[in-house]
Scaffold this motif. Structure first.
Motif, mmCIF file in Angstrom:
data_model
loop_
_atom_site.group_PDB
_atom_site.id
_atom_site.type_symbol
_atom_site.label_atom_id
_atom_site.label_comp_id
_atom_site.label_asym_id
_atom_site.label_seq_id
_atom_site.Cartn_x
_atom_site.Cartn_y
_atom_site.Cartn_z
ATOM 1 N N GLU A 18 -2.806 -0.518 -3.227
ATOM 2 C CA GLU A 18 -2.369 -1.374 -3.210
ATOM 3 C C GLU A 18 -2.245 -1.743 -1.608
ATOM 4 O OE1 GLU A 18 -2.995 -4.475 -4.846
ATOM 5 O OE2 GLU A 18 -4.459 -3.058 -6.160
ATOM 6 N N PRO A 19 -2.412 -2.984 -1.162
ATOM 7 C CA PRO A 19 -1.911 -2.879 0.320
ATOM 8 C C PRO A 19 -0.419 -2.859 0.087
ATOM 9 C CG PRO A 19 -2.954 -5.159 -0.024
ATOM 10 C CD PRO A 19 -3.058 -4.006 -0.921
ATOM 11 N N GLU A 20 0.481 -3.011 1.240
ATOM 12 C CA GLU A 20 2.204 -2.883 2.321
ATOM 13 C C GLU A 20 2.512 -5.123 2.590
ATOM 14 O OE1 GLU A 20 2.517 1.598 0.960
ATOM 15 O OE2 GLU A 20 3.076 0.602 3.478
ATOM 16 N N ILE A 21 1.249 -4.687 3.108
ATOM 17 C CA ILE A 21 1.854 -6.037 4.041
ATOM 18 C C ILE A 21 0.809 -6.552 4.067
ATOM 19 C CG2 ILE A 21 3.964 -5.246 4.804
ATOM 20 C CD1 ILE A 21 2.926 -4.233 7.389
ATOM 21 N N ALA A 22 0.817 -7.994 4.838
ATOM 22 C CA ALA A 22 -0.360 -8.796 5.211
ATOM 23 C C ALA A 22 0.451 -9.053 6.381
ATOM 24 C CB ALA A 22 -0.433 -9.995 3.884
ATOM 25 N N ARG A 23 -0.590 -9.062 7.082
ATOM 26 C CA ARG A 23 -0.386 -9.482 8.942
ATOM 27 C C ARG A 23 -1.579 -11.544 8.609
ATOM 28 N NH1 ARG A 23 1.570 -5.503 11.302
ATOM 29 N NH2 ARG A 23 1.234 -3.806 10.642
ATOM 30 N N LEU A 24 -0.315 -12.188 9.387
ATOM 31 C CA LEU A 24 -1.383 -13.266 9.653
ATOM 32 C C LEU A 24 -1.403 -13.314 11.233
ATOM 33 C CD1 LEU A 24 0.481 -15.617 7.237
ATOM 34 C CD2 LEU A 24 -1.863 -14.528 7.463
ATOM 35 N N SER A 25 -1.846 -14.390 12.359
ATOM 36 C CA SER A 25 -2.187 -14.414 13.310
ATOM 37 C C SER A 25 -1.720 -16.279 13.586
ATOM 38 C CB SER A 25 -2.716 -13.697 14.228
ATOM 39 O OG SER A 25 -3.174 -14.285 15.369
ATOM 40 N N VAL A 26 -1.077 -17.001 14.116
ATOM 41 C CA VAL A 26 -1.078 -18.411 13.735
ATOM 42 C C VAL A 26 -1.124 -18.471 15.685
ATOM 43 C CG1 VAL A 26 0.955 -20.071 13.268
ATOM 44 C CG2 VAL A 26 0.737 -17.624 12.114
ATOM 45 N N HIS A 27 -1.560 -19.657 16.080
ATOM 46 C CA HIS A 27 -1.865 -19.844 17.203
ATOM 47 C C HIS A 27 -1.559 -21.696 17.273
ATOM 48 C CE1 HIS A 27 -3.876 -16.281 18.806
ATOM 49 N NE2 HIS A 27 -3.834 -16.814 18.263
ATOM 50 N N VAL A 28 -0.038 -21.907 18.202
ATOM 51 C CA VAL A 28 -0.057 -23.377 18.291
ATOM 52 C C VAL A 28 -0.528 -24.150 19.884
ATOM 53 C CG1 VAL A 28 2.015 -25.438 17.805
ATOM 54 C CG2 VAL A 28 1.818 -22.368 16.411
ATOM 55 N N ASP A 123 -2.570 -4.640 4.950
ATOM 56 C CA ASP A 123 -2.488 -3.112 5.611
ATOM 57 C C ASP A 123 -1.921 -2.449 5.210
ATOM 58 O OD1 ASP A 123 -2.489 -1.081 7.496
ATOM 59 O OD2 ASP A 123 -1.865 -2.784 9.087
ATOM 60 N N LEU A 124 -0.974 -1.155 5.461
ATOM 61 C CA LEU A 124 -0.138 -0.322 5.197
ATOM 62 C C LEU A 124 0.867 -0.498 6.350
ATOM 63 C CD1 LEU A 124 -2.441 2.690 3.387
ATOM 64 C CD2 LEU A 124 -0.756 0.501 2.387
ATOM 65 N N ARG A 125 2.177 0.079 5.963
ATOM 66 C CA ARG A 125 3.227 0.698 6.608
ATOM 67 C C ARG A 125 3.314 1.443 7.614
ATOM 68 N NH1 ARG A 125 5.932 -1.757 2.284
ATOM 69 N NH2 ARG A 125 6.916 -3.666 3.461
ATOM 70 N N ARG A 126 3.479 1.795 9.072
ATOM 71 C CA ARG A 126 3.492 2.997 9.413
ATOM 72 C C ARG A 126 3.373 4.437 8.943
ATOM 73 N NH1 ARG A 126 3.166 1.878 15.980
ATOM 74 N NH2 ARG A 126 1.565 0.307 16.691
ATOM 75 N N ASP A 127 5.109 4.023 7.790
ATOM 76 C CA ASP A 127 5.273 5.216 7.732
ATOM 77 C C ASP A 127 4.989 5.269 6.221
ATOM 78 O OD1 ASP A 127 6.784 3.270 7.227
ATOM 79 O OD2 ASP A 127 8.664 3.933 7.690
ATOM 80 N N SER A 128 4.536 4.238 5.188
ATOM 81 C CA SER A 128 3.785 4.820 4.395
ATOM 82 C C SER A 128 3.735 6.112 3.591
ATOM 83 C CB SER A 128 2.604 4.048 4.287
ATOM 84 O OG SER A 128 2.280 3.602 2.349
ATOM 85 N N GLU A 129 4.326 6.019 2.611
ATOM 86 C CA GLU A 129 3.790 7.426 1.625
ATOM 87 C C GLU A 129 2.448 7.906 1.341
ATOM 88 O OE1 GLU A 129 3.781 8.140 -1.230
ATOM 89 O OE2 GLU A 129 3.609 6.202 -1.552
ATOM 90 N N VAL A 130 1.536 6.812 1.394
ATOM 91 C CA VAL A 130 -0.050 6.836 1.034
ATOM 92 C C VAL A 130 -0.306 8.369 2.400
ATOM 93 C CG1 VAL A 130 -1.762 5.525 0.742
ATOM 94 C CG2 VAL A 130 -0.260 5.167 -0.196
ATOM 95 N N ARG A 136 -1.166 16.054 1.579
ATOM 96 C CA ARG A 136 -1.044 16.818 0.611
ATOM 97 C C ARG A 136 -2.269 17.123 -0.321
ATOM 98 N NH1 ARG A 136 3.567 13.868 -0.311
ATOM 99 N NH2 ARG A 136 3.019 12.546 -1.386
ATOM 100 N N GLN A 137 -2.785 16.264 -0.346
ATOM 101 C CA GLN A 137 -4.289 16.163 -1.234
ATOM 102 C C GLN A 137 -5.463 16.931 -1.140
ATOM 103 O OE1 GLN A 137 -5.842 13.186 -4.078
ATOM 104 N NE2 GLN A 137 -3.499 12.142 -5.141
ATOM 105 N N ALA A 138 -5.507 16.848 0.580
ATOM 106 C CA ALA A 138 -6.622 17.128 1.548
ATOM 107 C C ALA A 138 -6.353 18.607 1.322
ATOM 108 C CB ALA A 138 -6.754 16.408 1.580
ATOM 109 N N ALA A 139 -5.220 18.663 1.798
ATOM 110 C CA ALA A 139 -5.069 20.613 1.523
ATOM 111 C C ALA A 139 -4.774 20.792 0.141
ATOM 112 C CB ALA A 139 -3.222 20.675 2.299
ATOM 113 N N GLN A 140 -4.265 20.587 -0.656
ATOM 114 C CA GLN A 140 -4.349 21.363 -2.075
ATOM 115 C C GLN A 140 -5.803 21.407 -2.408
ATOM 116 O OE1 GLN A 140 -2.329 18.508 -4.503
ATOM 117 N NE2 GLN A 140 -0.549 19.627 -3.756
#
Length: 226
Positions: A18-28, A123-130, A136-140
């Motif tokens: 699941e995503p962790e954040i949602a980015r919006l772009s607002v033009h006024v 989106d996910l945060r840049r430092d997400s543990e995912v 780790r799973q790829a190495a395993q």
């Protein structure tokens, strides 16, 4: 150099989360015949928009201004001429962490005068543990695959020669297009706030891959299948 056999493999992991954040772009925007009036009106609308976003408190993880412009609009497109109007634009970039308020925020922003809303971009945060979990799973997976090959040859792994990160990143899920709302003229109709729009978070796909080389004992090539 050791004469030990070497088994080279590739390990891969694909996670859907699941995503962790949602980015919006607002033009006024503002558009007036006088440059100063266009700027003053833009300042007013920008502040109104920022106040609305800030009213959601901790649900807003980050709030940035991406840029501001005041552009003269000429009467004639192909040659220099008199200015018919001045158009102001300010770009606001909110990052929302609480999806429970997202649908309400998007429609309220879209209901503001001369306001264009694009999003959400999940989106996910840049430092997400995912990302670390995928690596780790790829190495395993690489270890498991190399061990499987060794077992098939009647050998066993004895050491790691090299492990390299082939890449870690996001896959394009091809999800639905973001919502786009624009309120070009006027404000909310008499009747109160607009109804919140129902937004379903888009699943995020994270992929990690490694290449690894392992040393192994001499294979027993005369051994039959298990």
């Amino acid at each position: 150099m050791s004469d030990a056999p070497v088994i080279s493999v590739r390990g891969e992991a694909v996670l859907e989360v699941e995503p962790e954040i949602a980015r919006l772009s607002v033009h006024v925007q503002s558009q007036e015949g006088d440059r100063r009036r266009a700027l003053d009106r833009l300042v007013e609308r920008n502040e109104r928009c920022l106040e609305l976003i800030r009213s959601y408190g901790d649900a807003i993880e980050r709030l940035e201004t991406g840029g501001l412009s005041i552009t003269p609009l000429l009467k004639y497109k192909r040659r220099e001429g008199d200015v018919r109007a001045y158009q102001g634009t300010v770009w606001i970039k909110p990052v929302v962490a609480d999806f429970a308020v997202l649908g309400e925020l998007v429609t309220r922003l879209g209901d503001l005068e001369r306001t264009y809303v694009h999003g959400p971009d999940w989106d996910l945060r840049r430092d997400s543990e995912v990302y670390a979990r995928a690596a780790r799973q790829a190495a395993q997976e690489a270890v498991a695959r190399a061990r499987s090959y060794a077992d098939a040859l009647g050998a066993r792994l004895t050491g790691l020669v090299e492990l390299s990160d082939e890449g870690l990143g996001r896959a394009d899920t091809g999800g639905p297009a973001p919502v786009r709302l624009a309120a070009a003229f006027g404000s909310a109709e008499a009747g109160g706030e607009p109804e919140p729009i129902d937004l379903e978070p888009a699943v995020q796909t994270v992929r990690a891959a490694v290449e690894a080389r392992f040393t192994a004992t001499a294979p027993d090539l005369d051994a039959g299948p298990a």
